[in-house]
Scaffold this motif. Structure first.
Motif, PDB file in Angstrom:
ATOM      1  N   MET A   1       0.848  -1.165   0.000  1.00 49.18           N
ATOM      2  CA  MET A   1       0.000   0.000   0.000  1.00 49.18           C
ATOM      3  C   MET A   1       0.899   1.234   0.000  1.00 49.18           C
ATOM      4  SD  MET A   1      -2.928   1.081   2.760  1.00 49.18           S
ATOM      5  CE  MET A   1      -3.942  -0.320   2.411  1.00 49.18           C
ATOM      6  N   SER A   2       0.606   2.161  -0.861  1.00 47.59           N
ATOM      7  CA  SER A   2       1.405   3.378  -0.949  1.00 47.59           C
ATOM      8  C   SER A   2       0.992   4.380   0.138  1.00 47.59           C
ATOM      9  CB  SER A   2       1.242   4.027  -2.324  1.00 47.59           C
ATOM     10  OG  SER A   2      -0.044   4.584  -2.445  1.00 47.59           O
ATOM     11  N   GLN A   5      -2.413   5.916  -0.697  1.00 47.82           N
ATOM     12  CA  GLN A   5      -3.530   5.023  -0.421  1.00 47.82           C
ATOM     13  C   GLN A   5      -3.812   4.942   1.083  1.00 47.82           C
ATOM     14  OE1 GLN A   5      -1.992   1.533  -2.306  1.00 47.82           O
ATOM     15  NE2 GLN A   5      -3.075   1.915  -4.235  1.00 47.82           N
ATOM     16  N   GLN A   6      -2.743   4.864   1.882  1.00 48.43           N
ATOM     17  CA  GLN A   6      -2.922   4.818   3.329  1.00 48.43           C
ATOM     18  C   GLN A   6      -3.561   6.105   3.844  1.00 48.43           C
ATOM     19  OE1 GLN A   6      -2.216   2.142   5.431  1.00 48.43           O
ATOM     20  NE2 GLN A   6      -3.374   3.382   6.900  1.00 48.43           N
ATOM     21  N   TYR A   7      -3.136   7.236   3.285  1.00 40.72           N
ATOM     22  CA  TYR A   7      -3.717   8.523   3.690  1.00 40.72           C
ATOM     23  C   TYR A   7      -5.212   8.567   3.351  1.00 40.72           C
ATOM     24  CZ  TYR A   7      -4.867  13.462   3.668  1.00 40.72           C
ATOM     25  OH  TYR A   7      -5.490  14.661   3.880  1.00 40.72           O
ATOM     26  N   LEU A   9      -7.239   6.041   3.018  1.00 32.60           N
ATOM     27  CA  LEU A   9      -7.935   5.113   3.906  1.00 32.60           C
ATOM     28  C   LEU A   9      -8.116   5.729   5.295  1.00 32.60           C
ATOM     29  CD1 LEU A   9      -9.118   2.281   4.312  1.00 32.60           C
ATOM     30  CD2 LEU A   9      -6.823   1.522   4.934  1.00 32.60           C
ATOM     31  N   ASP A  10      -7.060   6.351   5.824  1.00 33.41           N
ATOM     32  CA  ASP A  10      -7.149   6.997   7.139  1.00 33.41           C
ATOM     33  C   ASP A  10      -8.152   8.148   7.129  1.00 33.41           C
ATOM     34  OD1 ASP A  10      -5.272   5.239   8.104  1.00 33.41           O
ATOM     35  OD2 ASP A  10      -3.593   6.649   7.916  1.00 33.41           O
TER      36      ASP A  10
END
Length: 71
Positions: A1-2, A5-7, A9-10
């Motif tokens: 996960m880049s 993408q994590q940002y 999702l958060d």
């Protein structure tokens, strides 16, 4: 996960829970660099070295010690 993408999702999870969104990646990079520079200057002072201009003075010494070409 880049990181992006994590940002995302958060951010989505925070929005679902009614919490404030997390800061975007890279938002505080400038502050981190300034704090690192201050830390190294502090360490130089504790070691008895000059806190500023160390690289420039070292390069100046190195350039003045090199023999000059006579071309």
């Amino acid at each position: 996960m880049s990181i992006a993408q994590q940002y995302l999702l958060d951010t989505h999870r925070a929005r679902q829970h009614g919490e404030p969104a997390p800061p975007a990646p890279g938002t505080h990079d400038g502050q981190a660099v300034r704090e690192l520079r201050d830390y190294w200057q502090f360490r130089a002072v504790l070691a008895g070295r000059p806190a500023r201009g160390r690289i420039r003075s070292a390069l100046g010494r190195w350039l003045h010690l090199r023999p000059r070409s006579t071309c």
